[in-house]
Enzyme design. Structure first.
Site, PDB file in Angstrom:
ATOM      1  N   ASP A 250       0.824  -1.206   0.000  1.00  0.00           N
ATOM      2  CA  ASP A 250       0.000   0.000   0.000  1.00  0.00           C
ATOM      3  C   ASP A 250       0.862   1.262   0.000  1.00  0.00           C
ATOM      4  O   ASP A 250       1.972   1.260   0.519  1.00  0.00           O
ATOM      5  CB  ASP A 250      -0.916  -0.026   1.241  1.00  0.00           C
ATOM      6  CG  ASP A 250      -2.053   0.970   1.135  1.00  0.00           C
ATOM      7  OD1 ASP A 250      -2.375   1.404   0.006  1.00  0.00           O
ATOM      8  OD2 ASP A 250      -2.622   1.316   2.189  1.00  0.00           O
TER       9      ASP A 250
ATOM     10  N   ASN B 232     -11.035  -2.438  -5.114  1.00  0.00           N
ATOM     11  CA  ASN B 232     -10.274  -1.569  -6.022  1.00  0.00           C
ATOM     12  C   ASN B 232     -10.977  -1.378  -7.374  1.00  0.00           C
ATOM     13  O   ASN B 232     -10.660  -0.442  -8.109  1.00  0.00           O
ATOM     14  CB  ASN B 232      -8.847  -2.101  -6.245  1.00  0.00           C
ATOM     15  CG  ASN B 232      -7.943  -1.951  -5.047  1.00  0.00           C
ATOM     16  OD1 ASN B 232      -7.026  -2.756  -4.842  1.00  0.00           O
ATOM     17  ND2 ASN B 232      -8.155  -0.923  -4.226  1.00  0.00           N
TER      18      ASN B 232
HETATM   19  C1  IPE Z   1      -5.549  -2.710  -0.144  1.00  0.00           C
HETATM   20  O1  IPE Z   1      -5.138  -1.384  -0.329  1.00  0.00           O
HETATM   21  C2  IPE Z   1      -5.540  -3.449  -1.438  1.00  0.00           C
HETATM   22  C3  IPE Z   1      -4.234  -3.617  -2.063  1.00  0.00           C
HETATM   23  C4  IPE Z   1      -3.081  -3.297  -1.547  1.00  0.00           C
HETATM   24  C5  IPE Z   1      -4.260  -4.242  -3.361  1.00  0.00           C
HETATM   25  P1  IPE Z   1      -6.203  -0.219  -0.509  1.00  0.00           P
HETATM   26  O2  IPE Z   1      -5.432   1.039  -0.611  1.00  0.00           O
HETATM   27  O3  IPE Z   1      -7.147  -0.540  -1.589  1.00  0.00           O
HETATM   28  O4  IPE Z   1      -6.991  -0.309   0.885  1.00  0.00           O
HETATM   29  P2  IPE Z   1      -7.795   0.807   1.677  1.00  0.00           P
HETATM   30  O5  IPE Z   1      -8.715   1.471   0.709  1.00  0.00           O
HETATM   31  O6  IPE Z   1      -6.787   1.753   2.229  1.00  0.00           O
HETATM   32  O7  IPE Z   1      -8.477   0.051   2.756  1.00  0.00           O
HETATM   33  C1  IPE Z   2      -1.506   0.247  -3.369  1.00  0.00           C
HETATM   34  O1  IPE Z   2      -1.314   1.622  -3.384  1.00  0.00           O
HETATM   35  C2  IPE Z   2      -1.768  -0.313  -4.751  1.00  0.00           C
HETATM   36  C3  IPE Z   2      -3.138  -0.791  -4.951  1.00  0.00           C
HETATM   37  C4  IPE Z   2      -4.104  -0.758  -4.071  1.00  0.00           C
HETATM   38  C5  IPE Z   2      -3.454  -1.333  -6.254  1.00  0.00           C
HETATM   39  P1  IPE Z   2      -2.534   2.624  -3.415  1.00  0.00           P
HETATM   40  O2  IPE Z   2      -2.909   2.873  -4.825  1.00  0.00           O
HETATM   41  O3  IPE Z   2      -3.621   2.162  -2.523  1.00  0.00           O
HETATM   42  O4  IPE Z   2      -1.858   3.940  -2.799  1.00  0.00           O
HETATM   43  P2  IPE Z   2      -2.455   4.903  -1.707  1.00  0.00           P
HETATM   44  O5  IPE Z   2      -2.871   4.039  -0.552  1.00  0.00           O
HETATM   45  O6  IPE Z   2      -3.610   5.610  -2.321  1.00  0.00           O
HETATM   46  O7  IPE Z   2      -1.325   5.815  -1.344  1.00  0.00           O
HETATM   47 MG    MG Z   3      -4.035   2.391  -0.568  1.00  0.00          MG
END
Ligand code: IPE
Ligand code: IPE
Ligand code: MG
Length: 250
Positions: free
Chosen positions: A23, A71
């Protein structure tokens, strides 16, 4: 960062299965004044680092949360970029996986992925199927509640057709209907980016996992960060409900 965590890892006490919530790509890019998608591109480098570090140290299974069911609610442009990146990366990395003896797997509602993505994924899974080193398990279009409901439906169907007696459903039987049926539960779950939540990941399997949260944003994650997490894991006492004297080594 400080270096040298690797030499502090006790190889005889390694977890077999590590799960990671990768993340912070978006925030990493934003801090640099770039588009979120740039963060995802640089995040691929961290995936390579982590996968190779994990294989090098001797983990048996590494499960990476790459794309959640939730997502799919992101802006279309970001989803498209992520899917294209997935296809490209899997295609490019397959020879490296083979060089490192790594077997690729995927779990999730894969039928939701774009067709070219499904094809490339299956290609790479087939190409690496003979590898006997670490298993790299990608959670794609995955959520734990989806997985648990799927298991419940399978069990219900078995009961309906008379193959299963409800009294025979226990933890072991249930686990066999999850996507991770062949793997031990992850002993360690790592989440980057400072968020301290599970986000619908492996809810059944992490019942007794050690949770490790780091503020490091995913694109900055290196094998040293992985080794640091493994050292922290090895310093914990896993009691499984018992008392310290029952589990501490003599
Ligand atoms: C969790 O991260 C899913 C992945 C890392 C693929 P998200 O960024 O989607 O989760 P939330 O929205 O912070 O819970
Ligand atoms: C994790 O990084 C990747 C996926 C969830 C696909 P994010 O895209 O959630 O990045 P943040 O959490 O918005 O910084
Ligand atoms: Mg994220």
């Amino acid at each position: 960062m400080r270096m040298g965590f690797r030499e502090h890892i006790q190889t005889e006490k390694l977890p077999q299965h590590v799960a990671i919530i990768m993340d912070g790509n978006g925030r990493w890019a934003k801090q640099k004044g770039r588009l979120r998608t740039f963060g995802h591109k640089v995040g691929v480098k961290a995936v390579r680092e982590t996968v190779e570090g994990a294989a090098e140290i001797g983990l048996k299974v590494l499960t990476l949360y790459a794309f959640s069911t939730e997502n799919w609610n992101r802006p279309k442009l970001e989803i498209n970029t992520l899917m294209n990146l997935l296809v490209e990366t899997i295609h490019q990395e397959t020879p490296r996986l083979i060089n490192n003896g790594i077997q690729l797997r995927a779990m999730g509602d894969l039928s939701q992925l774009p067709k070219n993505c499904q094809i490339q994924l299956q290609n790479s899974i087939d190409q690496t199927a003979d590898q006997t080193g670490m298993i790299l398990n990608l959670a794609l279009s995955y959520s734990a509640r989806w997985e648990i409901l799927r298991a419940v439906k399978e069990l219900a169907n078995q009961v309906r057709v008379g193959l299963l007696n409800p009294d025979d459903i226990n933890e072991a039987v249930f686990s066999k209907h999850l996507c991770t049926a062949e793997f031990p539960d992850p002993e360690l779950l790592i989440r980057t980016s400072g968020e301290q939540r599970i986000s619908n990941y492996l809810l059944w399997q992490i019942a007794y996992s050690e949770l490790y949260f780091t503020s490091c944003l995913w694109p900055d994650f290196t094998r040293e960060h992985l080794f640091e997490a493994l050292v922290a894991y090895q310093q914990r006492e896993r009691r499984f409900g018992k008392i310290s004297e029952q589990v501490a080594p003599l």
